[in-house]
Design a protein around this motif. Structure first.
Motif, PDB file in Angstrom:
ATOM      1  N   VAL A  37       0.646  -1.498   0.200  1.00 52.63           N
ATOM      2  CA  VAL A  37      -0.120   0.393   0.221  1.00 52.63           C
ATOM      3  C   VAL A  37       0.796   1.226   0.301  1.00 52.63           C
ATOM      4  CG1 VAL A  37      -1.585   1.065   1.458  1.00 52.63           C
ATOM      5  CG2 VAL A  37      -1.974  -0.738   0.893  1.00 52.63           C
ATOM      6  N   ALA A  38       2.342   1.594   0.345  1.00 50.88           N
ATOM      7  CA  ALA A  38       2.778   2.291   1.069  1.00 50.88           C
ATOM      8  C   ALA A  38       3.294   2.985  -0.383  1.00 50.88           C
ATOM      9  CB  ALA A  38       3.499   2.305   2.041  1.00 50.88           C
ATOM     10  N   ASP A  39       4.061   1.515  -0.937  1.00 56.34           N
ATOM     11  CA  ASP A  39       4.675   1.434  -2.428  1.00 56.34           C
ATOM     12  C   ASP A  39       3.886   2.073  -3.003  1.00 56.34           C
ATOM     13  OD1 ASP A  39       6.767   0.964  -1.334  1.00 56.34           O
ATOM     14  OD2 ASP A  39       7.267  -0.822  -1.872  1.00 56.34           O
ATOM     15  N   SER A  40       2.403   2.036  -3.433  1.00 52.53           N
ATOM     16  CA  SER A  40       1.913   2.060  -4.614  1.00 52.53           C
ATOM     17  C   SER A  40       1.046   2.973  -4.780  1.00 52.53           C
ATOM     18  CB  SER A  40       0.885   0.420  -5.591  1.00 52.53           C
ATOM     19  OG  SER A  40       0.484  -0.021  -4.961  1.00 52.53           O
ATOM     20  N   ALA A  41       0.050   3.369  -3.283  1.00 48.18           N
ATOM     21  CA  ALA A  41      -1.153   3.810  -3.481  1.00 48.18           C
ATOM     22  C   ALA A  41      -1.061   5.255  -2.566  1.00 48.18           C
ATOM     23  CB  ALA A  41      -1.905   3.140  -2.337  1.00 48.18           C
ATOM     24  N   ASN A  56      -9.558  -3.395   0.729  1.00 46.19           N
ATOM     25  CA  ASN A  56     -10.628  -2.262   0.781  1.00 46.19           C
ATOM     26  C   ASN A  56      -9.392  -0.945  -0.537  1.00 46.19           C
ATOM     27  OD1 ASN A  56     -12.410  -3.799   2.279  1.00 46.19           O
ATOM     28  ND2 ASN A  56     -11.603  -2.347   3.940  1.00 46.19           N
ATOM     29  N   VAL A  57      -9.496  -1.160  -2.010  1.00 41.31           N
ATOM     30  CA  VAL A  57      -8.896   0.322  -2.186  1.00 41.31           C
ATOM     31  C   VAL A  57     -10.047   1.295  -3.203  1.00 41.31           C
ATOM     32  CG1 VAL A  57      -7.731   0.001  -4.738  1.00 41.31           C
ATOM     33  CG2 VAL A  57      -7.401  -1.499  -3.446  1.00 41.31           C
ATOM     34  N   ALA A  58     -10.633   0.631  -3.936  1.00 41.72           N
ATOM     35  CA  ALA A  58     -11.908   2.727  -4.341  1.00 41.72           C
ATOM     36  C   ALA A  58     -12.807   1.892  -3.594  1.00 41.72           C
ATOM     37  CB  ALA A  58     -11.587   2.003  -5.795  1.00 41.72           C
ATOM     38  N   THR A  59     -13.229   1.285  -2.833  1.00 41.32           N
ATOM     39  CA  THR A  59     -14.885   1.227  -1.951  1.00 41.32           C
ATOM     40  C   THR A  59     -15.146   2.415  -1.153  1.00 41.32           C
ATOM     41  OG1 THR A  59     -14.220  -0.854  -2.268  1.00 41.32           O
ATOM     42  CG2 THR A  59     -16.502  -0.447  -1.461  1.00 41.32           C
ATOM     43  N   GLY A  79      -7.880   9.540   1.125  1.00 41.64           N
ATOM     44  CA  GLY A  79      -6.909  10.277   0.520  1.00 41.64           C
ATOM     45  C   GLY A  79      -5.645   9.803  -0.662  1.00 41.64           C
ATOM     46  N   GLY A  80      -5.762   8.461  -0.936  1.00 38.00           N
ATOM     47  CA  GLY A  80      -4.916   7.715  -1.484  1.00 38.00           C
ATOM     48  C   GLY A  80      -4.859   8.198  -2.795  1.00 38.00           C
ATOM     49  N   THR A  81      -3.487   8.244  -3.868  1.00 33.48           N
ATOM     50  CA  THR A  81      -3.799   8.329  -5.074  1.00 33.48           C
ATOM     51  C   THR A  81      -4.034   7.235  -5.732  1.00 33.48           C
ATOM     52  OG1 THR A  81      -1.064   7.587  -4.784  1.00 33.48           O
ATOM     53  CG2 THR A  81      -1.776   9.750  -4.780  1.00 33.48           C
ATOM     54  N   HIS A  82      -3.840   7.023  -7.522  1.00 35.25           N
ATOM     55  CA  HIS A  82      -4.267   6.138  -7.841  1.00 35.25           C
ATOM     56  C   HIS A  82      -3.936   5.097  -7.355  1.00 35.25           C
ATOM     57  CE1 HIS A  82      -6.049   4.402 -11.984  1.00 35.25           C
ATOM     58  NE2 HIS A  82      -4.756   3.633 -11.605  1.00 35.25           N
ATOM     59  N   ALA A  83      -5.095   4.102  -7.258  1.00 34.14           N
ATOM     60  CA  ALA A  83      -4.523   2.653  -6.696  1.00 34.14           C
ATOM     61  C   ALA A  83      -4.834   1.871  -7.650  1.00 34.14           C
ATOM     62  CB  ALA A  83      -4.866   1.749  -5.656  1.00 34.14           C
ATOM     63  N   ARG A  93       1.953  -6.506  -6.142  1.00 38.79           N
ATOM     64  CA  ARG A  93       3.090  -6.739  -4.421  1.00 38.79           C
ATOM     65  C   ARG A  93       2.718  -6.891  -3.359  1.00 38.79           C
ATOM     66  NH1 ARG A  93       5.353  -0.688  -6.171  1.00 38.79           N
ATOM     67  NH2 ARG A  93       5.291  -0.512  -7.546  1.00 38.79           N
ATOM     68  N   CYS A  94       1.614  -7.119  -3.052  1.00 38.94           N
ATOM     69  CA  CYS A  94       1.271  -7.571  -1.856  1.00 38.94           C
ATOM     70  C   CYS A  94       2.140  -9.003  -2.284  1.00 38.94           C
ATOM     71  CB  CYS A  94       0.175  -7.597  -1.591  1.00 38.94           C
ATOM     72  SG  CYS A  94      -0.257  -8.145   0.020  1.00 38.94           S
ATOM     73  N   VAL A  95       1.199  -9.920  -3.169  1.00 44.22           N
ATOM     74  CA  VAL A  95       1.612 -11.264  -2.652  1.00 44.22           C
ATOM     75  C   VAL A  95       3.666 -11.069  -3.065  1.00 44.22           C
ATOM     76  CG1 VAL A  95       1.848 -13.610  -4.311  1.00 44.22           C
ATOM     77  CG2 VAL A  95      -0.132 -12.151  -3.895  1.00 44.22           C
TER      78      VAL A  95
END
Length: 276
Positions: free
Chosen positions: A86-90, A139-142, A161-165, A173-175
Protein backbone atom coordinates in the motif's frame (compact mmCIF):
# COMPACT_ATOMS: atom_id res chain seq x y z
CA UNK A 1 3.79 -19.29 -9.07
CA UNK A 2 0.44 -19.77 -10.79
CA UNK A 3 -2.29 -17.08 -10.69
CA UNK A 4 -6.00 -17.71 -11.28
CA UNK A 5 -8.36 -14.72 -11.48
CA UNK A 6 -12.17 -14.67 -11.35
CA UNK A 7 -14.61 -11.83 -11.83
CA UNK A 8 -16.93 -13.22 -9.13
CA UNK A 9 -16.29 -16.10 -6.74
CA UNK A 10 -17.64 -17.40 -3.46
CA UNK A 11 -14.43 -17.43 -1.43
CA UNK A 12 -10.87 -17.10 -2.71
CA UNK A 13 -9.66 -19.05 0.35
CA UNK A 14 -11.90 -22.00 -0.53
CA UNK A 15 -10.79 -21.89 -4.17
CA UNK A 16 -7.10 -21.70 -3.21
CA UNK A 17 -7.52 -24.65 -0.83
CA UNK A 18 -9.15 -26.63 -3.65
CA UNK A 19 -6.18 -25.83 -5.89
CA UNK A 20 -3.77 -26.98 -3.18
CA UNK A 21 -5.71 -30.24 -2.78
CA UNK A 22 -4.22 -31.29 -6.12
CA UNK A 23 -0.64 -31.00 -4.85
CA UNK A 24 1.70 -33.91 -4.31
CA UNK A 25 5.07 -33.88 -2.57
CA UNK A 26 6.71 -33.95 -5.99
CA UNK A 27 4.66 -31.06 -7.34
CA UNK A 28 3.37 -28.36 -5.00
CA UNK A 29 3.43 -25.04 -6.83
CA UNK A 30 2.22 -21.98 -4.93
CA UNK A 31 -1.01 -20.62 -6.38
CA UNK A 32 -2.88 -17.33 -6.06
CA UNK A 33 -6.64 -17.09 -6.53
CA UNK A 34 -8.00 -13.54 -6.89
CA UNK A 35 -11.39 -12.02 -7.64
CA UNK A 36 -13.08 -8.69 -8.31
CA UNK A 37 -16.00 -9.69 -6.07
CA UNK A 38 -16.49 -12.33 -3.37
CA UNK A 39 -19.99 -13.44 -2.46
CA UNK A 40 -18.94 -15.58 0.53
CA UNK A 41 -15.90 -13.72 1.81
CA UNK A 42 -15.14 -14.34 5.48
CA UNK A 43 -12.88 -13.15 8.22
CA UNK A 44 -11.69 -14.70 11.45
CA UNK A 45 -14.13 -16.69 13.58
CA UNK A 46 -16.53 -17.04 10.65
CA UNK A 47 -17.33 -13.34 10.39
CA UNK A 48 -18.51 -12.11 7.00
CA UNK A 49 -16.09 -9.97 5.00
CA UNK A 50 -17.79 -7.52 2.66
CA UNK A 51 -16.21 -7.89 -0.80
CA UNK A 52 -17.92 -5.42 -3.15
CA UNK A 53 -16.40 -4.15 -6.41
CA UNK A 54 -13.37 -1.92 -6.02
CA UNK A 55 -11.37 -4.04 -3.57
CA UNK A 56 -8.41 -6.38 -3.90
CA UNK A 57 -9.36 -9.90 -2.83
CA UNK A 58 -6.94 -12.80 -3.15
CA UNK A 59 -5.64 -15.93 -1.43
CA UNK A 60 -2.18 -17.44 -1.64
CA UNK A 61 -1.82 -21.20 -1.13
CA UNK A 62 1.74 -21.91 -0.03
CA UNK A 63 3.35 -25.34 0.61
CA UNK A 64 4.24 -25.30 4.29
CA UNK A 65 6.40 -27.37 6.60
CA UNK A 66 4.53 -29.42 9.19
CA UNK A 67 5.17 -27.04 12.07
CA UNK A 68 2.39 -25.58 14.21
CA UNK A 69 3.49 -21.94 14.42
CA UNK A 70 2.88 -21.10 10.76
CA UNK A 71 -0.71 -19.87 11.15
CA UNK A 72 0.44 -17.51 13.94
CA UNK A 73 3.33 -15.92 12.06
CA UNK A 74 1.65 -15.94 8.63
CA UNK A 75 -0.95 -13.20 9.27
CA UNK A 76 1.80 -10.97 10.63
CA UNK A 77 3.89 -11.55 7.51
CA UNK A 78 0.83 -10.77 5.38
CA UNK A 79 0.22 -7.56 7.34
CA UNK A 80 3.81 -6.46 6.76
CA UNK A 81 3.51 -7.26 3.04
CA UNK A 82 0.21 -5.38 2.82
CA UNK A 83 1.64 -2.32 4.52
CA UNK A 84 4.61 -2.35 2.15
CA UNK A 85 2.43 -2.77 -0.96
CA UNK A 86 0.00 0.00 0.00
CA UNK A 87 2.80 2.41 0.88
CA UNK A 88 4.65 1.68 -2.36
CA UNK A 89 1.72 1.92 -4.76
CA UNK A 90 -1.10 3.94 -3.21
CA UNK A 91 0.52 7.15 -2.02
CA UNK A 92 -0.20 6.53 1.67
CA UNK A 93 2.89 7.02 3.80
CA UNK A 94 3.94 4.10 6.05
CA UNK A 95 3.57 6.18 9.21
CA UNK A 96 -0.21 6.24 8.65
CA UNK A 97 -0.42 2.45 8.42
CA UNK A 98 -0.67 0.43 11.62
CA UNK A 99 -0.67 -3.33 12.17
CA UNK A 100 -3.34 -4.58 14.56
CA UNK A 101 -2.30 -7.95 15.98
CA UNK A 102 -2.87 -10.51 14.65
CA UNK A 103 -4.45 -9.85 11.27
CA UNK A 104 -5.53 -6.29 10.34
CA UNK A 105 -3.95 -3.29 8.64
CA UNK A 106 -5.26 0.07 9.78
CA UNK A 107 -4.95 3.51 8.22
CA UNK A 108 -5.20 6.34 10.73
CA UNK A 109 -6.87 3.92 13.15
CA UNK A 110 -9.48 2.63 10.66
CA UNK A 111 -9.54 -0.84 9.17
CA UNK A 112 -8.07 -0.87 5.67
CA UNK A 113 -7.36 -4.57 5.16
CA UNK A 114 -7.76 -7.94 6.83
CA UNK A 115 -6.10 -11.34 6.67
CA UNK A 116 -7.49 -14.84 7.18
CA UNK A 117 -5.00 -17.72 7.45
CA UNK A 118 -6.07 -21.34 7.27
CA UNK A 119 -4.01 -24.53 7.26
CA UNK A 120 -5.11 -27.64 5.42
CA UNK A 121 -3.82 -31.00 4.18
CA UNK A 122 -4.54 -32.34 0.73
CA UNK A 123 -5.71 -35.68 2.12
CA UNK A 124 -4.50 -38.49 4.34
CA UNK A 125 -2.22 -40.19 1.82
CA UNK A 126 1.52 -40.53 2.35
CA UNK A 127 2.01 -37.87 -0.31
CA UNK A 128 -0.08 -35.29 1.60
CA UNK A 129 1.21 -31.73 1.60
CA UNK A 130 0.21 -29.09 4.11
CA UNK A 131 -1.03 -25.89 2.50
CA UNK A 132 -0.98 -22.58 4.28
CA UNK A 133 -3.79 -20.54 2.72
CA UNK A 134 -3.46 -16.81 3.32
CA UNK A 135 -6.52 -14.79 2.34
CA UNK A 136 -6.35 -11.02 1.99
CA UNK A 137 -9.01 -8.37 1.51
CA UNK A 138 -7.99 -4.75 0.86
CA UNK A 139 -10.44 -1.86 0.62
CA UNK A 140 -9.12 0.07 -2.37
CA UNK A 141 -11.74 2.19 -4.18
CA UNK A 142 -14.82 1.18 -2.21
CA UNK A 143 -16.74 3.84 -0.23
CA UNK A 144 -16.63 3.06 3.49
CA UNK A 145 -20.44 2.89 3.71
CA UNK A 146 -20.39 -0.07 1.28
CA UNK A 147 -18.10 -2.13 3.50
CA UNK A 148 -20.67 -3.27 6.05
CA UNK A 149 -20.30 -3.53 9.85
CA UNK A 150 -16.82 -3.96 11.30
CA UNK A 151 -15.28 -4.24 14.78
CA UNK A 152 -13.34 -1.08 13.92
CA UNK A 153 -14.53 1.74 11.66
CA UNK A 154 -13.57 0.87 8.08
CA UNK A 155 -11.80 2.95 5.47
CA UNK A 156 -10.37 2.47 1.99
CA UNK A 157 -7.46 3.86 0.02
CA UNK A 158 -9.98 6.12 -1.73
CA UNK A 159 -11.45 7.38 1.55
CA UNK A 160 -7.96 7.90 3.01
CA UNK A 161 -6.97 10.23 0.17
CA UNK A 162 -4.63 7.80 -1.57
CA UNK A 163 -3.47 8.37 -5.11
CA UNK A 164 -4.42 6.20 -8.06
CA UNK A 165 -4.34 2.56 -7.01
CA UNK A 166 -5.17 -0.47 -9.12
CA UNK A 167 -6.48 -3.40 -7.02
CA UNK A 168 -4.69 -5.86 -9.31
CA UNK A 169 -1.39 -3.99 -8.96
CA UNK A 170 -1.68 -3.81 -5.17
CA UNK A 171 -2.47 -7.54 -5.04
CA UNK A 172 0.56 -8.35 -7.20
CA UNK A 173 2.89 -6.22 -5.07
CA UNK A 174 1.51 -7.75 -1.88
CA UNK A 175 1.91 -11.32 -3.17
CA UNK A 176 5.51 -10.61 -4.19
CA UNK A 177 6.34 -9.12 -0.79
CA UNK A 178 4.58 -11.95 1.05
CA UNK A 179 6.23 -14.73 -1.00
CA UNK A 180 9.65 -13.23 -0.26
CA UNK A 181 8.88 -13.39 3.46
CA UNK A 182 7.42 -16.90 3.36
CA UNK A 183 10.60 -18.11 1.68
CA UNK A 184 12.35 -17.46 5.03
CA UNK A 185 9.89 -19.81 6.78
CA UNK A 186 7.07 -19.26 9.23
CA UNK A 187 8.67 -20.32 12.51
CA UNK A 188 9.65 -16.81 13.60
CA UNK A 189 9.94 -13.22 12.39
CA UNK A 190 13.20 -12.05 10.86
CA UNK A 191 14.96 -9.30 12.87
CA UNK A 192 14.03 -6.66 10.27
CA UNK A 193 10.35 -7.70 10.16
CA UNK A 194 10.26 -7.90 13.96
CA UNK A 195 11.53 -4.33 14.24
CA UNK A 196 9.16 -3.00 11.56
CA UNK A 197 6.16 -4.77 13.08
CA UNK A 198 6.71 -3.34 16.54
CA UNK A 199 7.31 0.16 15.19
CA UNK A 200 3.91 0.00 13.46
CA UNK A 201 2.07 -2.00 16.14
CA UNK A 202 -1.41 -0.64 16.90
CA UNK A 203 -2.32 0.03 20.55
CA UNK A 204 1.31 -0.18 21.72
CA UNK A 205 1.47 1.21 25.23
CA UNK A 206 -2.31 1.52 25.34
CA UNK A 207 -4.91 -0.39 27.38
CA UNK A 208 -6.82 -3.16 25.62
CA UNK A 209 -9.23 -5.95 26.45
CA UNK A 210 -8.20 -9.46 25.45
CA UNK A 211 -9.68 -12.92 25.75
CA UNK A 212 -7.27 -15.76 26.63
CA UNK A 213 -9.20 -19.02 27.15
CA UNK A 214 -12.43 -17.06 26.63
CA UNK A 215 -11.80 -15.07 29.82
CA UNK A 216 -12.07 -11.33 29.24
CA UNK A 217 -9.11 -9.47 30.77
CA UNK A 218 -7.42 -6.10 30.44
CA UNK A 219 -3.82 -5.02 30.01
CA UNK A 220 -1.40 -2.69 28.23
CA UNK A 221 0.18 -3.73 24.93
CA UNK A 222 3.98 -4.09 25.22
CA UNK A 223 5.09 -5.57 21.88
CA UNK A 224 5.13 -8.69 19.69
CA UNK A 225 7.90 -11.21 20.31
CA UNK A 226 9.90 -12.92 17.48
CA UNK A 227 7.52 -15.91 17.59
CA UNK A 228 4.54 -13.67 16.84
CA UNK A 229 3.06 -13.62 20.34
CA UNK A 230 1.53 -10.39 21.58
CA UNK A 231 2.86 -9.43 25.00
CA UNK A 232 0.66 -7.49 27.42
CA UNK A 233 1.18 -6.24 30.95
CA UNK A 234 -1.89 -6.89 33.05
CA UNK A 235 -2.98 -4.51 35.79
CA UNK A 236 -1.26 -6.64 38.46
CA UNK A 237 2.06 -6.35 36.60
CA UNK A 238 2.02 -9.84 35.10
CA UNK A 239 3.35 -10.26 31.54
CA UNK A 240 0.73 -12.14 29.50
CA UNK A 241 1.82 -13.58 26.10
CA UNK A 242 -0.96 -14.26 23.60
CA UNK A 243 -0.53 -16.66 20.69
CA UNK A 244 -4.19 -16.49 19.64
CA UNK A 245 -7.28 -14.43 20.30
CA UNK A 246 -8.18 -10.81 19.71
CA UNK A 247 -7.63 -7.44 21.35
CA UNK A 248 -9.97 -4.47 21.51
CA UNK A 249 -8.88 -0.95 22.39
CA UNK A 250 -10.30 0.55 25.57
CA UNK A 251 -9.50 4.08 24.36
CA UNK A 252 -9.42 5.73 20.92
CA UNK A 253 -6.45 4.55 18.89
CA UNK A 254 -3.71 7.17 18.73
CA UNK A 255 -2.65 7.34 15.06
CA UNK A 256 1.04 7.07 14.23
CA UNK A 257 0.64 10.21 12.15
CA UNK A 258 -2.19 12.69 11.82
CA UNK A 259 -4.31 12.24 8.69
CA UNK A 260 -3.50 14.55 5.85
CA UNK A 261 -5.97 17.26 4.96
CA UNK A 262 -5.81 16.29 1.28
CA UNK A 263 -9.31 15.48 -0.04
CA UNK A 264 -9.95 11.98 -1.42
CA UNK A 265 -9.12 11.52 -5.08
CA UNK A 266 -11.22 9.58 -7.53
CA UNK A 267 -9.60 6.25 -8.36
CA UNK A 268 -10.09 4.76 -11.79
CA UNK A 269 -11.65 1.29 -11.47
CA UNK A 270 -9.32 -1.54 -12.44
CA UNK A 271 -12.14 -3.41 -14.14
CA UNK A 272 -14.88 -1.32 -15.77
CA UNK A 273 -17.24 -4.30 -15.72
CA UNK A 274 -16.97 -4.38 -11.94
CA UNK A 275 -18.24 -0.83 -11.49
CA UNK A 276 -21.73 -0.82 -9.91
Amino acid sequence: MRWVHHHTIGSTNDAAAAEAAQWTRDHAEPVVVSADIQTLGRGRRGRAWASPPGGAYFSLAWPAADEPRGPNIAPLLAGLALREAVADSAGITPDRLQLKWPNDVLCDGRKLAGVLCESTFNGGAASAVRALVIGVGINVATPAQALGPCRLPATSILEAGGTHADPAEIARRCVDALAARLAHGTARLTPDDHTTLNAALAFRGQPVAFDPANQRRQGDVIDVDPLGKLRLRTHDGTIQPLDSGEVDALAPLAPLNAPTSKPPQTLAPANPEATP
